[in-house]
Scaffold this motif. Sequence first.
Motif, PDB file in Angstrom:
ATOM      1  N   ILE A  73      19.627  59.055 -23.542  1.00  0.00           N
ATOM      2  CA  ILE A  73      19.861  59.976 -24.432  1.00  0.00           C
ATOM      3  C   ILE A  73      20.052  59.672 -25.664  1.00  0.00           C
ATOM      4  N   ASP A  74      21.001  58.836 -25.933  1.00  0.00           N
ATOM      5  CA  ASP A  74      21.509  58.177 -27.084  1.00  0.00           C
ATOM      6  C   ASP A  74      20.114  57.537 -27.743  1.00  0.00           C
ATOM      7  N   GLN A  75      19.587  57.039 -27.217  1.00  0.00           N
ATOM      8  CA  GLN A  75      18.213  56.038 -27.873  1.00  0.00           C
ATOM      9  C   GLN A  75      17.334  57.177 -28.113  1.00  0.00           C
ATOM     10  N   LEU A  76      17.193  58.097 -27.455  1.00  0.00           N
ATOM     11  CA  LEU A  76      16.227  59.400 -27.807  1.00  0.00           C
ATOM     12  C   LEU A  76      16.853  60.021 -29.118  1.00  0.00           C
ATOM     13  N   LEU A  77      18.086  60.525 -29.405  1.00  0.00           N
ATOM     14  CA  LEU A  77      18.647  61.134 -30.465  1.00  0.00           C
ATOM     15  C   LEU A  77      18.722  60.083 -31.499  1.00  0.00           C
ATOM     16  N   LYS A  78      18.558  58.858 -31.500  1.00  0.00           N
ATOM     17  CA  LYS A  78      18.759  58.061 -32.523  1.00  0.00           C
ATOM     18  C   LYS A  78      17.363  58.134 -33.459  1.00  0.00           C
ATOM     19  N   THR A  79      16.445  58.277 -32.688  1.00  0.00           N
ATOM     20  CA  THR A  79      15.212  58.393 -33.456  1.00  0.00           C
ATOM     21  C   THR A  79      14.536  59.748 -33.615  1.00  0.00           C
ATOM     22  N   ASN A  80      15.260  60.692 -32.852  1.00  0.00           N
ATOM     23  CA  ASN A  80      14.889  62.060 -33.014  1.00  0.00           C
ATOM     24  C   ASN A  80      16.056  62.916 -33.777  1.00  0.00           C
ATOM     25  N   LYS A  81      15.771  63.359 -34.845  1.00  0.00           N
ATOM     26  CA  LYS A  81      17.029  64.208 -35.575  1.00  0.00           C
ATOM     27  C   LYS A  81      16.651  65.744 -35.620  1.00  0.00           C
ATOM     28  N   ARG A  82      17.780  66.431 -35.797  1.00  0.00           N
ATOM     29  CA  ARG A  82      17.715  68.058 -35.820  1.00  0.00           C
ATOM     30  C   ARG A  82      16.876  68.401 -34.560  1.00  0.00           C
TER      31      ARG A  82
END
Length: 215
Positions: A198-207
């Motif tokens: 999830i962290d990797q996903l949220l590092k590249t996807n904001k808001r």
Amino acid sequence: MKITTLLIIFALFWSCTTKTKEKAYSVLKSENIQNKAIEISDIDYSSYFKEAAQYTKKSNYNRDIFILVDLGKHSGLKRFFVYDFKKNKIIKSYMVSHGCGDASWGATMTKDEAQISNVPDSHCSSIGKYMISSRGTSEWGIKVNYLMLGKDKTNSNALNRAIVLHSWNAVPENEVYPEGTPEGWGCPAVSNESMKEIDQLLKTNKRVLMWIIKS
């Protein structure tokens, strides 16, 4: 001698019959649990996906993915879903905890009926739409968390209540139904391995929109 032999034969027969019945009962119980889990998991979220697409467009949120958490499901089942708007499907699902409320921290007393509240110190989870904000440091799990900004009346106190997305060693990686997932103080906590993804996903996807519901 004959009576003794007959008694031994009867005892062996009774023992085998009892073990066979116990095995059959165990298999039947396992099948019933699996069938019940499938029944609980069979929920149509299409209306939520449609509304989320409209909401993210209107609010200028991430248009690639959003997260749906269904606290109406038993906590022993996966109920944290990453939905891909372009693929029009759930691409990842994870285990997630909910708040213990009046029950004991770390127990599973509300595994099939999560308590919901927006009141400070209620130790409950709050339903509603959130925007996943900045990445920070956590005392739990892999030491990473994400702030969650509540956007509805039902979760407006999220920031003041320190409700964040984080990992927790106590959260299992796989489904444990009919057992439950240990309950915290209201944060949506996932397993350490899940948080790494999830962290990797949220590092590249904001808001990114996180929508917590109770179906």
